[in-house]
Write a protein that holds these residues in place. Sequence first.
Motif, short mmCIF file in Angstrom:
data_model
loop_
_atom_site.label_atom_id
_atom_site.label_comp_id
_atom_site.label_asym_id
_atom_site.label_seq_id
_atom_site.Cartn_x
_atom_site.Cartn_y
_atom_site.Cartn_z
N SER A 1 0.83 -1.24 0.05
CA SER A 1 0.09 -0.01 -0.17
C SER A 1 0.85 1.40 0.03
O SER A 1 1.72 1.44 0.72
N GLY B 1 0.81 5.68 -0.46
CA GLY B 1 -0.14 6.69 -0.40
C GLY B 1 -1.08 6.74 0.87
O GLY B 1 -1.30 5.39 1.45
N GLU B 2 -1.74 7.70 1.07
CA GLU B 2 -2.77 7.65 2.17
C GLU B 2 -4.11 8.13 1.60
O GLU B 2 -4.21 9.04 0.87
N ASN B 3 -5.08 7.72 2.25
CA ASN B 3 -6.45 8.22 2.18
C ASN B 3 -6.64 8.04 0.59
O ASN B 3 -6.70 7.11 0.08
N GLU C 1 -5.40 8.96 -1.91
CA GLU C 1 -4.03 8.80 -2.67
C GLU C 1 -3.76 7.35 -2.52
O GLU C 1 -2.56 6.93 -3.25
N SER C 2 -4.41 6.39 -1.64
CA SER C 2 -3.70 5.18 -1.41
C SER C 2 -4.02 4.28 -2.60
O SER C 2 -5.08 4.15 -3.31
N ARG C 3 -3.17 3.42 -3.12
CA ARG C 3 -3.08 2.37 -4.10
C ARG C 3 -2.21 1.26 -3.72
O ARG C 3 -1.30 1.47 -3.22
N GLU C 4 -2.64 0.06 -4.26
CA GLU C 4 -2.22 -1.20 -4.16
C GLU C 4 -1.01 -1.61 -5.07
O GLU C 4 -1.55 -1.87 -6.32
N ARG D 1 4.21 10.35 -8.86
CA ARG D 1 3.47 9.51 -8.32
C ARG D 1 4.31 7.92 -8.31
O ARG D 1 4.30 7.24 -7.72
N GLU E 1 7.18 7.88 -6.24
CA GLU E 1 7.02 7.58 -5.01
C GLU E 1 6.76 6.12 -4.79
O GLU E 1 7.24 5.46 -3.75
N GLU E 2 6.07 5.50 -5.86
CA GLU E 2 5.91 3.97 -5.57
C GLU E 2 7.26 3.19 -5.93
O GLU E 2 7.62 2.34 -5.04
#
Length: 267
Positions: A14, A16-18, A20-23, A91, A94-95
């Motif tokens: 997981s 990001g938060e809220n 913006e969260s993605r798996e 983005r 970040e991942e």
Amino acid sequence: MSANPSETSPNFLSVGENAESREIAVLLRTDMSGQTRPALMWLGGYRSDMSGTKAVEMEALAAELGCASIRFDYSGHGVSGGEFRLGTISRWLEEAMAVLVHASPSRVVLVGSSMGGWVALRLIQELKRRGTGPEVAGLVLIAPAPDFTCDLIEPHLTEVERASLDERGYFEEPSEYSSDPNIFTRALIEDGRQNRVLTGIIDTGCPVHILQGMVDRDVPFAHALKLMEHLPVDDVTLTLIRDGDHRLSRPQDIERMRAAITALAAA
């Protein structure tokens, strides 16, 4: 040519938060040899995923060399969650950082293809800024496309495409590799300006090997020459492949990739 990669199903991380969260789907191959060679990390291109030929071949090579390997899909790609249209360099960077921190190798060779070359260069910059994380032992860039939104897309936008960006927030163009068109969003282009790397000296602190086809219609080989100009302090090898296209996935191209990775992993 190579050993079969592991068939393990990916785990999901997981990021990001809220809202913006993605798996993010991640495939890790652990180094079982007890050697101290660096891990190999795959950074894919725009609309590519970790099941592609080069990514799978990198993992197979890692198994042969006794290295750990790291493969993952950016959000909106492959089997990861998240919407593709929300994707930006920031983005996806970040991942990539989250996956690298999760894998936590002590040393790593980054293998970046096309847009993944841009992400790899930004990842090195972010690691240096943080002052923590693995040592980057080497960088293999395959048809690298740093700053492609600024240098390869924006200067060639048609009036129709500019109007579409203004009115719809994106434009489409046919893809050679898929029946679905490529989609380029205003957010991707604007974010690309904030992530430019071809603005001064890039000091990666590691040896770099660039593989570039000379009949690449997506990223002209002149772009690789431009990148070379920004790497004056690194030990850089540029291999120009006279009949190579953008994918560089033919058997002879894969052998070049394997040789480049092997040399850096063994250094």
